[in-house]
Design an enzyme around this catalytic site. Structure first.
Site, PDB file in Angstrom:
ATOM      1  N   LYS A  37       0.994  -1.263  -0.040  1.00 25.27           N
ATOM      2  CA  LYS A  37       0.203   0.037  -0.167  1.00 25.27           C
ATOM      3  C   LYS A  37       0.902   1.368   0.168  1.00 25.27           C
ATOM      4  O   LYS A  37       1.645   1.787   0.877  1.00 25.27           O
ATOM      5  CB  LYS A  37      -0.985  -0.110   1.078  1.00 25.27           C
ATOM      6  CG  LYS A  37      -1.901   1.250   1.085  1.00 25.27           C
ATOM      7  CD  LYS A  37      -3.008   1.022   2.331  1.00 25.27           C
ATOM      8  CE  LYS A  37      -3.793   2.109   2.509  1.00 25.27           C
ATOM      9  NZ  LYS A  37      -3.141   3.449   2.553  1.00 25.27           N
ATOM     10  N   TYR A  39      -2.170   0.341 -10.373  1.00 24.45           N
ATOM     11  CA  TYR A  39      -2.586  -0.896  -9.487  1.00 24.45           C
ATOM     12  C   TYR A  39      -3.957  -1.398 -10.002  1.00 24.45           C
ATOM     13  O   TYR A  39      -4.429  -2.375  -9.720  1.00 24.45           O
ATOM     14  CB  TYR A  39      -2.693  -0.559  -8.105  1.00 24.45           C
ATOM     15  CG  TYR A  39      -3.508   0.460  -7.753  1.00 24.45           C
ATOM     16  CD1 TYR A  39      -4.840   0.577  -7.697  1.00 24.45           C
ATOM     17  CD2 TYR A  39      -3.073   1.762  -7.232  1.00 24.45           C
ATOM     18  CE1 TYR A  39      -5.789   1.590  -7.448  1.00 24.45           C
ATOM     19  CE2 TYR A  39      -3.859   2.884  -6.780  1.00 24.45           C
ATOM     20  CZ  TYR A  39      -5.133   2.798  -6.803  1.00 24.45           C
ATOM     21  OH  TYR A  39      -5.945   3.649  -6.667  1.00 24.45           O
ATOM     22  N   LYS A  62      -3.600  -2.020   7.873  1.00 17.17           N
ATOM     23  CA  LYS A  62      -2.775  -0.749   8.115  1.00 17.17           C
ATOM     24  C   LYS A  62      -1.620  -1.133   9.202  1.00 17.17           C
ATOM     25  O   LYS A  62      -2.033  -1.803  10.103  1.00 17.17           O
ATOM     26  CB  LYS A  62      -3.651   0.137   8.680  1.00 17.17           C
ATOM     27  CG  LYS A  62      -4.997   0.797   7.844  1.00 17.17           C
ATOM     28  CD  LYS A  62      -3.976   1.355   6.445  1.00 17.17           C
ATOM     29  CE  LYS A  62      -3.504   2.676   6.532  1.00 17.17           C
ATOM     30  NZ  LYS A  62      -4.340   3.818   6.856  1.00 17.17           N
ATOM     31  N   CYS A  78     -21.598  27.170  27.413  1.00 14.16           N
ATOM     32  CA  CYS A  78     -20.884  27.062  26.018  1.00 14.16           C
ATOM     33  C   CYS A  78     -19.596  28.082  26.265  1.00 14.16           C
ATOM     34  O   CYS A  78     -19.883  29.304  26.738  1.00 14.16           O
ATOM     35  CB  CYS A  78     -21.965  27.437  25.122  1.00 14.16           C
ATOM     36  SG  CYS A  78     -21.085  27.487  23.545  1.00 14.16           S
ATOM     37  N   CYS A 138     -20.675  30.991  23.539  1.00 15.88           N
ATOM     38  CA  CYS A 138     -22.083  31.936  23.585  1.00 15.88           C
ATOM     39  C   CYS A 138     -22.647  31.980  25.154  1.00 15.88           C
ATOM     40  O   CYS A 138     -23.486  32.493  25.347  1.00 15.88           O
ATOM     41  CB  CYS A 138     -23.107  31.417  22.751  1.00 15.88           C
ATOM     42  SG  CYS A 138     -23.999  29.944  23.142  1.00 15.88           S
ATOM     43  N   CYS A 151     -24.172  22.321  23.154  1.00 16.37           N
ATOM     44  CA  CYS A 151     -24.762  23.655  23.079  1.00 16.37           C
ATOM     45  C   CYS A 151     -26.205  23.567  22.249  1.00 16.37           C
ATOM     46  O   CYS A 151     -25.689  23.296  20.874  1.00 16.37           O
ATOM     47  CB  CYS A 151     -23.967  24.879  22.852  1.00 16.37           C
ATOM     48  SG  CYS A 151     -24.588  26.407  22.504  1.00 16.37           S
ATOM     49  N   CYS A 197     -25.547  30.399  18.138  1.00 23.68           N
ATOM     50  CA  CYS A 197     -24.181  30.333  18.895  1.00 23.68           C
ATOM     51  C   CYS A 197     -23.312  30.345  17.773  1.00 23.68           C
ATOM     52  O   CYS A 197     -23.318  29.784  16.729  1.00 23.68           O
ATOM     53  CB  CYS A 197     -24.178  28.742  19.469  1.00 23.68           C
ATOM     54  SG  CYS A 197     -22.450  28.496  19.886  1.00 23.68           S
TER      55      CYS A 197
END
Length: 668
Positions: free
Chosen positions: A115, A222, A310, A404, A407, A422, A427
């Site tokens: 890969k 590929y 991976k 928050c 806000c 929130c 906001c």
């Protein structure tokens, strides 16, 4: 020099240079010294300058770098560039193997490939000539980077057979090229690239191809996307054919009969990985047989017949110096670890998401702790654990706020959720994040309108909602920090182009709760216009496949808001398309056609229709066109020179038509 003499010499020089280039860049077996190659190239350049009419698109001189571009144009992939599902351990691989066996039985084999850690690209050839090279983009739409890809000398400008085909590959920067590039950058007091993958991507997105030409990139091809006319039956055969046609494939591939063989191959390359001259980040495992690939099929995002293993992420230790809070577009409050800068998997990491309060409690993460950090999937920084023995007693426990941070509205935790949220629709942080989402690649895809520019526009109160984007003027943009006249022109053009997007991009960009890109397309196909969708009832929505109760509730609630109705009215006024432009949704039950609900395979050469035209017409009549013959195939249409697919259809006693019968049914 006479014209006829020049014409003959030009062809002779091209043949020699193409052969020497193939030996050097693809086979890694040069037959002449560099000085001889350079001498012949200079002679060809001189003749072509004297006789411009002898210049052709496949001449080796065209690799030097074309004209500077103003911007990259968008291109549609003929076949979607799907991403691969991931495996991170042996258990994931064995689960994948189990799923394959359940679908196709025990008689199959895998092809394992390295890969490559680079940039996925698509190359389109017509009658053997390279006509288009594109980035993956969002998998459906990429960017035309043909001139930059021509500078990669291992990409053939003309293949050895006059075929029309599309191939996929991974462009990358070899380690030597990367080291030389960064040395040159540092000599000029410029910031070096973090890793070869970033350097390759940056090189291929240069508007001046001459810059890309100096970067010495390479490629491994590929896959082919359409093997119908070639009559080959497996992925391994397609790779061998790509070799024969003059493409550069990775020869370290291996056919494996069992999942144990696959695991052994992975383990061997985990050890050999540092010895390669290029970076890899895993192993790709594919079912070899095309028939079995067709039987396994794909999901909306990835094929079921392939998986990417991976390699385990690199882990490093650093100090967590603070925890910051961010407010997302849906109001979710996310804590982020601020770290002492540290190199992880080739890049400098200073931030890592901590997801939510429960994770901080579970891992007992405190400000001042030394922590182990890795990149999940070699991409996303993540705090693995705390090193408790390094604690001094001065570390501070972290407590989530009750209000928050943007806000000051009181935060809530909705039933069944772990995140604090929130719920103030005004906001500023949510509005800003919503704007960033709206212009993103998978939504309206407005080039040049990234997070920094959106934040500036929002901060200067030039935009307060997504409709305001379409009121921006060149003068307003020029006044922004680091925004020149040319950039402003390009951005205005990109905003204008986004007005033509199909409805599904707009629906996804609006950020309706629970509506992702796939659901947005389903809704756009079903209702076709936003006016029809806004009037849809809960019952109409849940009757659609893939639209569940929560999503239906969210859609109805969203479109009943007065401010949303006003927003849609504004978008309409500013000329934004509110209609679906893609292929129509075909209901098999309502289609009076012999193709309705049938799986069809096209093979051989058709005289009256191109393969894409035939496919589009069959699908418009409720059929499904696949690339391989299997027991699930209902019909095979065989043109001239049909080969193994026709043979297999006869063996399985599948109905076979010629092109004349196909045209008769299509025209009924």
């Amino acid at each position: 020099m006479e014209f006829e003499t020049a014409k003959s010499r030009v062809q002779e020089l091209r043949d020699l240079l193409n052969q020497y280039g193939y030996e050097y860049y693809v086979l890694d077996q040069p037959s002449v010294p560099d000085a001889e190659y350079d001498k012949l190239m200079n002679e060809l350049i001189e003749i072509e300058e004297s006789f411009p009419e002898l210049k052709t698109a496949d001449s080796p001189t065209q690799r030097i770098g074309g004209q500077v571009l103003d911007a990259f144009e968008k291109v549609q992939h003929q076949t979607s560039m799907l991403s691969l599902g991931n495996a991170f351990n042996e258990e994931d691989l064995r689960d994948f193997d189990r799923r394959v066996r359940q679908a196709v039985g025990d008689e199959f084999s895998y092809v394992c490939e390295l890969k490559i850690d680079g940039l996925a690209v698509s190359l389109r050839y017509e009658d053997g000539y390279l006509v288009l090279g594109a980035t993956r983009g969002d998998g459906t739409t990429g960017e035309n980077i043909t001139e930059n890809l021509k500078t990669i000398r291992s990409i053939p400008l003309r293949i050895k057979e006059p075929l029309s085909m599309e191939v996929r590959g991974e462009a990358f920067m070899p380690r030597k090229s990367f080291e030389a590039l960064n040395e040159a950058k540092m000599e000029r007091d410029e910031v070096p690239f973090a890793n070869p993958r970033n350097a390759a991507a940056g090189s291929l997105r240069q508007l001046d191809p001459k810059i890309a030409a100096k970067r010495n990139l390479d490629i491994f091809v590929y896959a082919m996307t359409d093997t119908g006319e070639l009559e080959i039956d497996s992925h391994s055969e397609s790779l061998n054919l790509l070799d024969e046609l003059g493409f550069k494939t990775n020869r370290e591939r291996q056919t494996c009969e069992t999942i144990d063989d696959v695991i052994a191959y992975i383990e061997s390359w985990q050890t050999q990985r540092p010895e390669l001259s290029y970076d890899i980040d895993g192993i790709v495992v594919k079912v070899d047989s095309f028939d079995q690939q067709a039987e396994l099929g794909t999901t909306a995002k990835s094929p079921r017949w392939a998986i990417a293993y991976k390699f385990p992420a690199e882990e490093v230790v650093t100090k967590l110096v603070n925890i910051e809070l961010t407010v997302g577009r849906t109001g979710v409050i996310t804590p982020t670890a601020i770290l002492e800068p540290v190199q992880v998997a080739g890049t400098t990491v200073q931030r890592a998401s901590l997801h939510n309060e429960d994770l901080i409690r579970e891992k007992d993460i405190r400000i001042g702790d030394y922590v182990v950090v890795k990149k999940a999937g070699d991409i996303i920084p993540e705090v693995v654990n705390v090193i408790e023995e390094k604690r001094t007693g001065e570390e501070q426990e972290f407590t989530m706020p009750t209000h928050c941070p943007e806000c000051e509205s009181e935060l809530v935790r909705l039933e069944g959720e772990v995140a604090l949220r929130c719920i103030n629709p005004s906001c500023p942080a949510q509005i800003r994040e919503g704007l960033i989402h709206f212009v993103s690649r998978n939504a309206m895809n407005i080039d040049g309108l990234g997070e920094k520019v959106i934040s500036q526009l929002f901060r200067e109160q030039l935009i307060k909602d997504v409709a305001d984007i379409y009121t921006l003027t060149k003068q307003q943009l020029i006044e922004l920090e680091r925004m020149g006249e040319k950039s402003a022109d390009n951005l205005i053009a990109a905003i204008g182009a986004s007005k033509k997007n199909s409805l599904e991009r707009l629906l996804f960009g609006l950020g309706i709760r629970h509506v992702g890109a796939k659901a947005a397309k389903t809704l756009a196909q079903h209702f076709e216009t936003i006016d029809k969708l806004t009037k849809a009832t809960y019952d109409e929505l849940v009757a659609i496949n893939e639209i569940g109760a929560k999503m239906a509730d969210a859609i109805v609630a969203y479109f009943t808001q007065e401010e949303v109705q006003e927003l849609i009215h504004e978008l309409k006024e500013y000329g934004v398309n509110l209609t679906y432009k893609g292929p129509k949704l075909v209901s098999v039950e309502n289609v009076d056609s012999v193709f309705a609900g049938k799986t069809v395979v096209l093979t051989g050469k058709l005289e009256q229709l191109s393969r894409n035209e035939a496919k589009a017409q069959i699908e418009a009549l409720g059929g499904k066109v696949t690339g391989s013959v299997s027991k699930k195939t209902d019909l095979v249409v065989a043109g001239e020179e049909a080969g193994s697919k026709l043979t297999k259809a006869n063996e399985l006693e599948i109905e076979v038509w010629d092109e004349a019968r196909l045209l008769t049914e299509l025209n009924k």
